[in-house]
Design a protein around this motif. Structure first.
Motif, PDB file in Angstrom:
ATOM      1  N   GLU A  19       0.851  -1.183   0.000  1.00  0.00           N
ATOM      2  CA  GLU A  19       0.000   0.000   0.000  1.00  0.00           C
ATOM      3  C   GLU A  19       0.887   1.233   0.000  1.00  0.00           C
ATOM      4  O   GLU A  19       2.069   1.161   0.335  1.00  0.00           O
ATOM      5  N   HIS A  20       0.294   2.325  -0.374  1.00  0.00           N
ATOM      6  CA  HIS A  20       1.028   3.581  -0.372  1.00  0.00           C
ATOM      7  C   HIS A  20       1.222   4.067   1.058  1.00  0.00           C
ATOM      8  O   HIS A  20       0.441   3.753   1.945  1.00  0.00           O
ATOM      9  N   THR A  21       2.251   4.851   1.272  1.00  0.00           N
ATOM     10  CA  THR A  21       2.516   5.407   2.586  1.00  0.00           C
ATOM     11  C   THR A  21       1.378   6.324   3.021  1.00  0.00           C
ATOM     12  O   THR A  21       0.690   6.913   2.193  1.00  0.00           O
ATOM     13  N   THR A  22       1.211   6.429   4.301  1.00  0.00           N
ATOM     14  CA  THR A  22       0.249   7.387   4.835  1.00  0.00           C
ATOM     15  C   THR A  22       0.970   8.662   5.270  1.00  0.00           C
ATOM     16  O   THR A  22       0.339   9.592   5.760  1.00  0.00           O
ATOM     17  N   ASP A  23       2.284   8.704   5.094  1.00  0.00           N
ATOM     18  CA  ASP A  23       3.043   9.906   5.411  1.00  0.00           C
ATOM     19  C   ASP A  23       2.655  11.017   4.447  1.00  0.00           C
ATOM     20  O   ASP A  23       2.445  10.768   3.257  1.00  0.00           O
ATOM     21  N   LYS A  30      10.671  16.131   4.757  1.00  0.00           N
ATOM     22  CA  LYS A  30      11.472  16.338   5.965  1.00  0.00           C
ATOM     23  C   LYS A  30      12.371  15.134   6.236  1.00  0.00           C
ATOM     24  O   LYS A  30      13.554  15.295   6.559  1.00  0.00           O
ATOM     25  N   ALA A  31      11.832  13.938   6.106  1.00  0.00           N
ATOM     26  CA  ALA A  31      12.620  12.727   6.357  1.00  0.00           C
ATOM     27  C   ALA A  31      13.800  12.629   5.400  1.00  0.00           C
ATOM     28  O   ALA A  31      14.914  12.275   5.805  1.00  0.00           O
ATOM     29  N   VAL A  32      13.569  12.969   4.140  1.00  0.00           N
ATOM     30  CA  VAL A  32      14.653  12.944   3.147  1.00  0.00           C
ATOM     31  C   VAL A  32      15.670  14.040   3.469  1.00  0.00           C
ATOM     32  O   VAL A  32      16.879  13.795   3.481  1.00  0.00           O
ATOM     33  N   ALA A  33      15.182  15.245   3.751  1.00  0.00           N
ATOM     34  CA  ALA A  33      16.078  16.364   4.056  1.00  0.00           C
ATOM     35  C   ALA A  33      16.901  16.114   5.308  1.00  0.00           C
ATOM     36  O   ALA A  33      18.076  16.502   5.384  1.00  0.00           O
ATOM     37  N   ASP A  34      16.312  15.448   6.295  1.00  0.00           N
ATOM     38  CA  ASP A  34      17.010  15.147   7.545  1.00  0.00           C
ATOM     39  C   ASP A  34      17.952  13.951   7.428  1.00  0.00           C
ATOM     40  O   ASP A  34      18.656  13.616   8.380  1.00  0.00           O
ATOM     41  N   GLY A  35      17.928  13.266   6.284  1.00  0.00           N
ATOM     42  CA  GLY A  35      18.799  12.110   6.097  1.00  0.00           C
ATOM     43  C   GLY A  35      18.265  10.825   6.692  1.00  0.00           C
ATOM     44  O   GLY A  35      18.998   9.846   6.811  1.00  0.00           O
ATOM     45  N   ASN A  36      16.979  10.823   7.063  1.00  0.00           N
ATOM     46  CA  ASN A  36      16.375   9.622   7.643  1.00  0.00           C
ATOM     47  C   ASN A  36      15.729   8.724   6.601  1.00  0.00           C
ATOM     48  O   ASN A  36      15.298   7.618   6.927  1.00  0.00           O
ATOM     49  N   ALA A  37      15.634   9.209   5.370  1.00  0.00           N
ATOM     50  CA  ALA A  37      14.963   8.459   4.306  1.00  0.00           C
ATOM     51  C   ALA A  37      15.602   8.805   2.973  1.00  0.00           C
ATOM     52  O   ALA A  37      16.298   9.813   2.834  1.00  0.00           O
ATOM     53  N   PRO A  78      20.821   2.942   2.597  1.00  0.00           N
ATOM     54  CA  PRO A  78      21.622   2.474   3.738  1.00  0.00           C
ATOM     55  C   PRO A  78      20.752   1.920   4.855  1.00  0.00           C
ATOM     56  O   PRO A  78      19.589   2.308   5.010  1.00  0.00           O
ATOM     57  N   ALA A  79      21.315   1.029   5.632  1.00  0.00           N
ATOM     58  CA  ALA A  79      20.599   0.407   6.753  1.00  0.00           C
ATOM     59  C   ALA A  79      20.016   1.478   7.670  1.00  0.00           C
ATOM     60  O   ALA A  79      20.644   2.502   7.932  1.00  0.00           O
ATOM     61  N   GLY A  80      18.804   1.236   8.115  1.00  0.00           N
ATOM     62  CA  GLY A  80      18.150   2.145   9.038  1.00  0.00           C
ATOM     63  C   GLY A  80      17.409   3.298   8.393  1.00  0.00           C
ATOM     64  O   GLY A  80      16.784   4.089   9.085  1.00  0.00           O
ATOM     65  N   LYS A  81      17.478   3.409   7.066  1.00  0.00           N
ATOM     66  CA  LYS A  81      16.785   4.490   6.361  1.00  0.00           C
ATOM     67  C   LYS A  81      15.479   3.979   5.775  1.00  0.00           C
ATOM     68  O   LYS A  81      15.368   2.830   5.366  1.00  0.00           O
ATOM     69  N   VAL A  82      14.502   4.844   5.737  1.00  0.00           N
ATOM     70  CA  VAL A  82      13.229   4.544   5.092  1.00  0.00           C
ATOM     71  C   VAL A  82      13.387   4.802   3.602  1.00  0.00           C
ATOM     72  O   VAL A  82      14.028   5.773   3.207  1.00  0.00           O
TER      73      VAL A  82
END
Length: 94
Positions: A19-23, A30-37, A78-82
Protein backbone atom coordinates in the motif's frame (compact mmCIF):
# COMPACT_ATOMS: atom_id res chain seq x y z
CA UNK A 1 -11.92 7.94 -15.46
CA UNK A 2 -10.20 8.95 -12.20
CA UNK A 3 -12.25 6.37 -10.30
CA UNK A 4 -10.94 3.69 -12.68
CA UNK A 5 -7.32 4.61 -11.93
CA UNK A 6 -8.08 4.52 -8.22
CA UNK A 7 -9.69 1.11 -8.61
CA UNK A 8 -6.62 -0.21 -10.43
CA UNK A 9 -4.36 1.05 -7.65
CA UNK A 10 -6.61 -0.56 -5.05
CA UNK A 11 -6.52 -3.88 -6.90
CA UNK A 12 -2.75 -3.64 -7.37
CA UNK A 13 -2.32 -3.02 -3.64
CA UNK A 14 -4.44 -6.06 -2.82
CA UNK A 15 -2.67 -8.32 -5.31
CA UNK A 16 0.82 -7.31 -4.31
CA UNK A 17 0.05 -6.92 -0.60
CA UNK A 18 1.42 -3.40 -0.60
CA UNK A 19 0.00 0.00 0.00
CA UNK A 20 1.03 3.58 -0.37
CA UNK A 21 2.52 5.41 2.59
CA UNK A 22 0.25 7.39 4.84
CA UNK A 23 3.04 9.91 5.41
CA UNK A 24 2.26 13.36 4.10
CA UNK A 25 4.42 14.91 1.36
CA UNK A 26 5.77 17.29 4.03
CA UNK A 27 6.73 14.29 6.23
CA UNK A 28 8.50 12.64 3.30
CA UNK A 29 10.31 15.84 2.36
CA UNK A 30 11.47 16.34 5.96
CA UNK A 31 12.62 12.73 6.36
CA UNK A 32 14.65 12.94 3.15
CA UNK A 33 16.08 16.36 4.06
CA UNK A 34 17.01 15.15 7.55
CA UNK A 35 18.80 12.11 6.10
CA UNK A 36 16.37 9.62 7.64
CA UNK A 37 14.96 8.46 4.31
CA UNK A 38 15.78 8.19 0.63
CA UNK A 39 13.53 8.88 -2.32
CA UNK A 40 13.81 6.31 -5.12
CA UNK A 41 12.38 7.07 -8.55
CA UNK A 42 11.35 3.74 -10.11
CA UNK A 43 10.45 5.20 -13.49
CA UNK A 44 12.48 4.16 -16.52
CA UNK A 45 15.57 6.04 -17.74
CA UNK A 46 13.76 8.01 -20.46
CA UNK A 47 11.23 9.24 -17.90
CA UNK A 48 14.02 10.15 -15.48
CA UNK A 49 15.87 12.01 -18.23
CA UNK A 50 12.74 14.03 -19.03
CA UNK A 51 12.73 15.35 -15.46
CA UNK A 52 12.88 14.14 -11.88
CA UNK A 53 12.72 15.29 -8.28
CA UNK A 54 16.00 16.84 -7.17
CA UNK A 55 16.36 14.64 -4.07
CA UNK A 56 15.53 11.39 -5.87
CA UNK A 57 17.84 8.57 -6.87
CA UNK A 58 17.08 6.54 -9.98
CA UNK A 59 16.29 2.85 -9.62
CA UNK A 60 14.11 1.75 -12.56
CA UNK A 61 11.53 -0.91 -11.84
CA UNK A 62 12.87 -2.98 -14.73
CA UNK A 63 16.23 -3.10 -12.95
CA UNK A 64 14.57 -4.09 -9.68
CA UNK A 65 12.65 -6.86 -11.42
CA UNK A 66 15.85 -8.12 -13.07
CA UNK A 67 17.59 -8.23 -9.72
CA UNK A 68 19.80 -5.65 -8.07
CA UNK A 69 22.88 -6.82 -6.18
CA UNK A 70 22.57 -6.36 -2.41
CA UNK A 71 25.67 -4.15 -2.29
CA UNK A 72 24.15 -1.76 -4.83
CA UNK A 73 20.86 -1.63 -2.91
CA UNK A 74 22.76 -0.98 0.32
CA UNK A 75 24.42 2.05 -1.30
CA UNK A 76 21.06 3.42 -2.45
CA UNK A 77 19.23 2.63 0.79
CA UNK A 78 21.62 2.47 3.74
CA UNK A 79 20.60 0.41 6.75
CA UNK A 80 18.15 2.15 9.04
CA UNK A 81 16.78 4.49 6.36
CA UNK A 82 13.23 4.54 5.09
CA UNK A 83 12.85 4.13 1.33
CA UNK A 84 10.07 6.10 -0.35
CA UNK A 85 9.38 5.07 -3.93
CA UNK A 86 8.14 7.48 -6.58
CA UNK A 87 6.75 6.89 -10.06
CA UNK A 88 4.41 8.59 -12.52
CA UNK A 89 1.04 7.40 -11.21
CA UNK A 90 1.70 5.18 -8.20
CA UNK A 91 1.29 1.72 -9.70
CA UNK A 92 4.96 0.88 -10.12
CA UNK A 93 5.70 1.93 -6.54
CA UNK A 94 3.52 -0.87 -5.26
Amino acid sequence: MRWFSSLLLLIAGYVYGAEHTTDTPADVQKAVADGNAVLLDVREADEWDAGHLAAAKSLPLSKLEAGVPAAELAKLVPAGKVAYLHCAAGGRCL
